[in-house]
Design a protein around this motif. Structure first.
Motif, mmCIF file in Angstrom:
data_model
loop_
_atom_site.group_PDB
_atom_site.id
_atom_site.type_symbol
_atom_site.label_atom_id
_atom_site.label_comp_id
_atom_site.label_asym_id
_atom_site.label_seq_id
_atom_site.Cartn_x
_atom_site.Cartn_y
_atom_site.Cartn_z
ATOM 1 N N ILE A 181 0.880 -1.161 0.000
ATOM 2 C CA ILE A 181 0.000 0.000 0.000
ATOM 3 C C ILE A 181 0.919 1.212 0.000
ATOM 4 C CG2 ILE A 181 -1.752 1.307 1.274
ATOM 5 C CD1 ILE A 181 -2.738 -1.351 0.042
ATOM 6 N N VAL A 182 0.716 2.112 -0.944
ATOM 7 C CA VAL A 182 1.562 3.292 -1.109
ATOM 8 C C VAL A 182 0.677 4.530 -1.168
ATOM 9 C CG1 VAL A 182 3.387 2.005 -2.288
ATOM 10 C CG2 VAL A 182 1.563 3.045 -3.633
ATOM 11 N N TYR A 183 1.310 5.673 -1.228
ATOM 12 C CA TYR A 183 0.588 6.949 -1.271
ATOM 13 C C TYR A 183 1.135 7.765 -2.429
ATOM 14 C CZ TYR A 183 -0.978 5.248 3.124
ATOM 15 O OH TYR A 183 -1.546 4.447 4.086
ATOM 16 N N VAL A 184 0.239 8.345 -3.206
ATOM 17 C CA VAL A 184 0.637 9.116 -4.383
ATOM 18 C C VAL A 184 0.077 10.523 -4.295
ATOM 19 C CG1 VAL A 184 0.745 7.055 -5.833
ATOM 20 C CG2 VAL A 184 -1.337 8.391 -5.781
ATOM 21 N N LEU A 185 0.765 11.445 -4.979
ATOM 22 C CA LEU A 185 0.219 12.784 -5.142
ATOM 23 C C LEU A 185 -0.641 12.722 -6.393
ATOM 24 C CD1 LEU A 185 3.290 15.068 -4.367
ATOM 25 C CD2 LEU A 185 1.575 14.126 -2.819
ATOM 26 N N GLN A 193 -4.247 16.076 -4.149
ATOM 27 C CA GLN A 193 -4.461 15.416 -2.858
ATOM 28 C C GLN A 193 -3.545 14.216 -2.746
ATOM 29 O OE1 GLN A 193 -8.588 14.407 -3.377
ATOM 30 N NE2 GLN A 193 -8.100 12.305 -3.898
ATOM 31 N N VAL A 194 -3.406 13.709 -1.536
ATOM 32 C CA VAL A 194 -2.688 12.459 -1.311
ATOM 33 C C VAL A 194 -3.710 11.341 -1.382
ATOM 34 C CG1 VAL A 194 -1.426 11.083 0.388
ATOM 35 C CG2 VAL A 194 -0.891 13.515 0.093
ATOM 36 N N GLN A 195 -3.404 10.316 -2.158
ATOM 37 C CA GLN A 195 -4.329 9.213 -2.354
ATOM 38 C C GLN A 195 -3.629 7.891 -2.080
ATOM 39 O OE1 GLN A 195 -7.658 9.139 -3.088
ATOM 40 N NE2 GLN A 195 -7.423 6.952 -2.790
ATOM 41 N N GLU A 196 -4.283 7.023 -1.350
ATOM 42 C CA GLU A 196 -3.764 5.678 -1.123
ATOM 43 C C GLU A 196 -3.948 4.850 -2.392
ATOM 44 O OE1 GLU A 196 -4.467 3.491 2.756
ATOM 45 O OE2 GLU A 196 -5.744 2.363 1.375
ATOM 46 N N ALA A 197 -2.964 4.012 -2.692
ATOM 47 C CA ALA A 197 -3.040 3.127 -3.857
ATOM 48 C C ALA A 197 -2.405 1.791 -3.490
ATOM 49 C CB ALA A 197 -2.308 3.746 -5.049
ATOM 50 N N LEU A 214 4.349 -4.419 -12.603
ATOM 51 C CA LEU A 214 3.602 -3.820 -11.507
ATOM 52 C C LEU A 214 2.917 -2.533 -11.936
ATOM 53 C CD1 LEU A 214 6.086 -4.322 -8.531
ATOM 54 C CD2 LEU A 214 4.148 -5.741 -9.201
ATOM 55 N N ASN A 215 1.730 -2.327 -11.403
ATOM 56 C CA ASN A 215 0.939 -1.116 -11.621
ATOM 57 C C ASN A 215 0.459 -0.599 -10.278
ATOM 58 O OD1 ASN A 215 -0.984 -1.526 -14.719
ATOM 59 N ND2 ASN A 215 1.173 -1.274 -14.417
ATOM 60 N N LEU A 216 -0.015 0.639 -10.296
ATOM 61 C CA LEU A 216 -0.737 1.193 -9.154
ATOM 62 C C LEU A 216 -2.217 1.033 -9.440
ATOM 63 C CD1 LEU A 216 1.241 4.520 -8.718
ATOM 64 C CD2 LEU A 216 1.352 2.508 -7.244
ATOM 65 N N PHE A 217 -2.988 0.746 -8.420
ATOM 66 C CA PHE A 217 -4.434 0.610 -8.592
ATOM 67 C C PHE A 217 -5.119 1.559 -7.624
ATOM 68 C CE2 PHE A 217 -8.579 -1.481 -7.911
ATOM 69 C CZ PHE A 217 -9.008 -1.533 -9.225
ATOM 70 N N PHE A 231 5.050 7.309 -2.675
ATOM 71 C CA PHE A 231 5.713 7.319 -1.379
ATOM 72 C C PHE A 231 5.289 6.094 -0.571
ATOM 73 C CE2 PHE A 231 5.277 11.561 -2.939
ATOM 74 C CZ PHE A 231 6.528 12.119 -2.720
ATOM 75 N N PRO A 232 6.212 5.528 0.199
ATOM 76 C CA PRO A 232 5.877 4.340 0.985
ATOM 77 C C PRO A 232 5.027 4.639 2.216
ATOM 78 C CG PRO A 232 8.168 4.926 1.326
ATOM 79 C CD PRO A 232 7.633 5.840 0.253
#
Length: 85
Positions: free
Chosen positions: A14-18, A29-33, A45-48, A63-64
């Motif tokens: 689980i990571v966090y993206v801008l 915003q900061v969004q969990e992915a 690998l992809n972000l979902f 970001f971790p």
């Protein structure tokens, strides 16, 4: 400010993206992915997030931890996420 691009993310992380709102480009915003396998390219690998797959590449600030993502967010966008005010 740095982006955590050298981190080796793994399947299931689980990571966090801008994330910039596609309907209002001046808002971020900061969004969990989740780090998942690309359904069309096994082993890649992809972000979902938001029911959509995104490439895990240097185009997206990843970001971790949420703390690190929030620091970058506040540095680049300010506390309200508005780029212009």
């Amino acid at each position: 400010m740095y982006f955590e691009q050298n981190h080796n993310f793994e399947l299931g992380d689980i990571v966090y993206v801008l994330y910039r709102n596609p309907h209002a480009q001046d808002v971020a915003q900061v969004q969990e992915a989740a780090v998942v396998e690309n359904p069309n390219e096994p082993g890649e690998l992809n972000l979902f997030m938001y029911d959509t797959y995104y490439p895990l590449d240097e185009e997206i600030a990843v970001f971790p931890t949420e703390v690190e993502a929030m620091r970058a967010y506040n540095y680049h966008f300010g506390e309200d996420g508005n780029l212009y005010g």
